[in-house]
Scaffold this motif. Structure first.
Motif, short mmCIF file in Angstrom:
data_model
loop_
_atom_site.label_atom_id
_atom_site.label_comp_id
_atom_site.label_asym_id
_atom_site.label_seq_id
_atom_site.Cartn_x
_atom_site.Cartn_y
_atom_site.Cartn_z
N ASP A 153 10.70 5.60 -30.73
CA ASP A 153 10.41 4.18 -30.64
C ASP A 153 10.10 3.91 -29.18
OD1 ASP A 153 10.35 1.43 -30.49
OD2 ASP A 153 12.16 1.12 -31.67
N LEU A 154 8.83 3.75 -28.87
CA LEU A 154 8.40 3.72 -27.48
C LEU A 154 8.91 2.49 -26.73
CD1 LEU A 154 6.65 5.96 -26.25
CD2 LEU A 154 4.74 4.36 -26.25
N LEU A 155 8.94 1.33 -27.40
CA LEU A 155 9.26 0.09 -26.72
C LEU A 155 10.67 -0.41 -27.01
CD1 LEU A 155 5.89 -1.83 -27.17
CD2 LEU A 155 6.56 -0.21 -25.39
N VAL A 193 1.32 4.76 -21.80
CA VAL A 193 1.16 3.70 -22.80
C VAL A 193 2.28 2.68 -22.66
CG1 VAL A 193 1.27 3.19 -25.27
CG2 VAL A 193 -0.12 5.10 -24.46
N ARG A 194 3.50 3.16 -22.56
CA ARG A 194 4.65 2.25 -22.43
C ARG A 194 4.58 1.43 -21.15
NH1 ARG A 194 10.77 4.53 -22.25
NH2 ARG A 194 9.95 5.43 -20.32
N TYR A 205 5.63 0.32 -31.03
CA TYR A 205 4.94 1.61 -31.03
C TYR A 205 5.93 2.66 -31.53
CZ TYR A 205 1.66 5.22 -29.30
OH TYR A 205 0.76 6.25 -29.20
N LEU A 206 5.70 3.14 -32.74
CA LEU A 206 6.50 4.21 -33.32
C LEU A 206 5.62 5.43 -33.46
CD1 LEU A 206 8.32 2.24 -36.16
CD2 LEU A 206 9.18 2.76 -33.88
N THR A 207 6.12 6.57 -33.03
CA THR A 207 5.29 7.77 -33.04
C THR A 207 6.07 8.96 -33.55
OG1 THR A 207 3.87 9.19 -31.70
CG2 THR A 207 5.84 8.33 -30.64
N ALA A 216 0.99 7.78 -35.03
CA ALA A 216 1.51 6.60 -34.35
C ALA A 216 1.22 5.34 -35.15
CB ALA A 216 0.91 6.47 -32.95
N PHE A 217 2.21 4.45 -35.20
CA PHE A 217 2.05 3.09 -35.71
C PHE A 217 2.15 2.15 -34.52
CE2 PHE A 217 3.66 5.46 -39.35
CZ PHE A 217 2.93 4.95 -40.43
#
Length: 283
Positions: A153-155, A193-194, A205-207, A216-217
């Motif tokens: 979970d990027l964010l 990206v983050r 952003y889920l990858t 990636a979503f």
């Protein structure tokens, strides 16, 4: 499609694997009020041809998802049918699944209809190959072990994946790059990206990463925010960087489910609204 029995949410940086009927290894019990979320990769059962698989998925399993999990706290379900699914290690179906709480999920699994729904997935999917990963916080550090994949979970922000604008991306490692180099480049790219895209409206952003693929979503408040970000100098620089180690296979905006799904599509399963709170009894 979506129902590896993830009976716990997890914390920490290491990606944890969830297979059908089992919580992720080392997972701690989930708080009853904490949402659950995972990414599922479904591989078609041996002997099941693709047209039958797609027909069963679109006309039987997705409607059953609305009928059963939809009544037990399923908050969002996005279903992807990749182009060339089942080839070169690609799954036949990918899902992003979110429940309102682990308590509601357990309640569903304790009912006869919930158990029947869970069992029905194995009419479509290979039990030994299909799996789910619970996204972990992204630290930027490259793990030493990632044989079954990594999910991030990027964010780290709460996102309603059933609304707004979601884009699904699928990219493949350039064949001239070794998997270790690919994974290192991908981690550096995700860190950029983050750092840059939230200022342009990216709020989720889920990858999921493997040695060959990047899934990636990406979530935006509206389609216009996504389009402006991708056309910006930041977006163009990110796409140029990704092109050095990724071959684009799929870039698809999520659409509402209309009773069918085609290869190359990402659909949002429509779910019933949660029930209204019961009014208190009169004294």
């Amino acid at each position: 499609m979506m129902v590896s029995l993830v009976l716990a949410m997890v914390s920490g940086a290491a990606p944890l694997l969830a297979k059908a009927g089992m919580p992720p290894a080392g997972a701690s019990p989930a708080r009853a009020d904490k949402p659950m979320l995972w990414i599922w990769r479904g591989f078609r059962r041996a002997g099941l041809d693709l047209p039958t698989f797609r027909r069963h998925l679109a006309t039987r399993f997705i409607p059953a998802t609305v009928k059963t999990p939809g009544r037990f706290g399923l908050q969002a379900c996005l279903v992807v049918m990749p182009l060339n699914g089942g080839e070169q290690g690609l799954p036949d179906e990918i899902s992003l699944v979110a429940y309102r709480s682990s308590q509601l999920y357990r309640q569903m699994n304790a009912t006869p209809e919930g158990k029947a729904y869970q069992d029905s997935q194995w009419e479509l999917f290979d039990r030994s190959a299909s799996l789910s990963l619970v996204p972990q916080a992204f630290t930027g550090r490259l793990p030493t072990a990632w044989a079954r994949g990594l999910a991030y979970d990027l964010l780290g922000k709460p996102v309603d994946w059933s609304s707004g604008h979601t884009v699904f991306y699928l990219g493949r490692r350039h064949p001239h790059l070794p998997p270790d180099t690919f994974m290192a480049r991908l981690h550096r790219h995700l860190a950029e990206v983050r750092r840059t895209l939230p200022a342009w409206g990216l709020d989720g952003y889920l990858t999921l990463l493997t040695g060959d693929y990047h899934y990636a979503f990406l979530h935006w408040p509206a389609p216009g925010a996504h389009d402006r970000a991708m056309a910006s100098p930041v977006g163009l620089a990110l796409r140029q960087d990704a092109a050095e180690f990724l071959e684009d296979l799929m870039w698809s905006g999520a659409q509402r489910y209309d009773g069918w799904i085609e290869p190359g599509e990402c659909i949002i399963v429509p779910l019933p609204p949660p029930p209204s709170p019961r009014p208190p009894k009169a004294p």
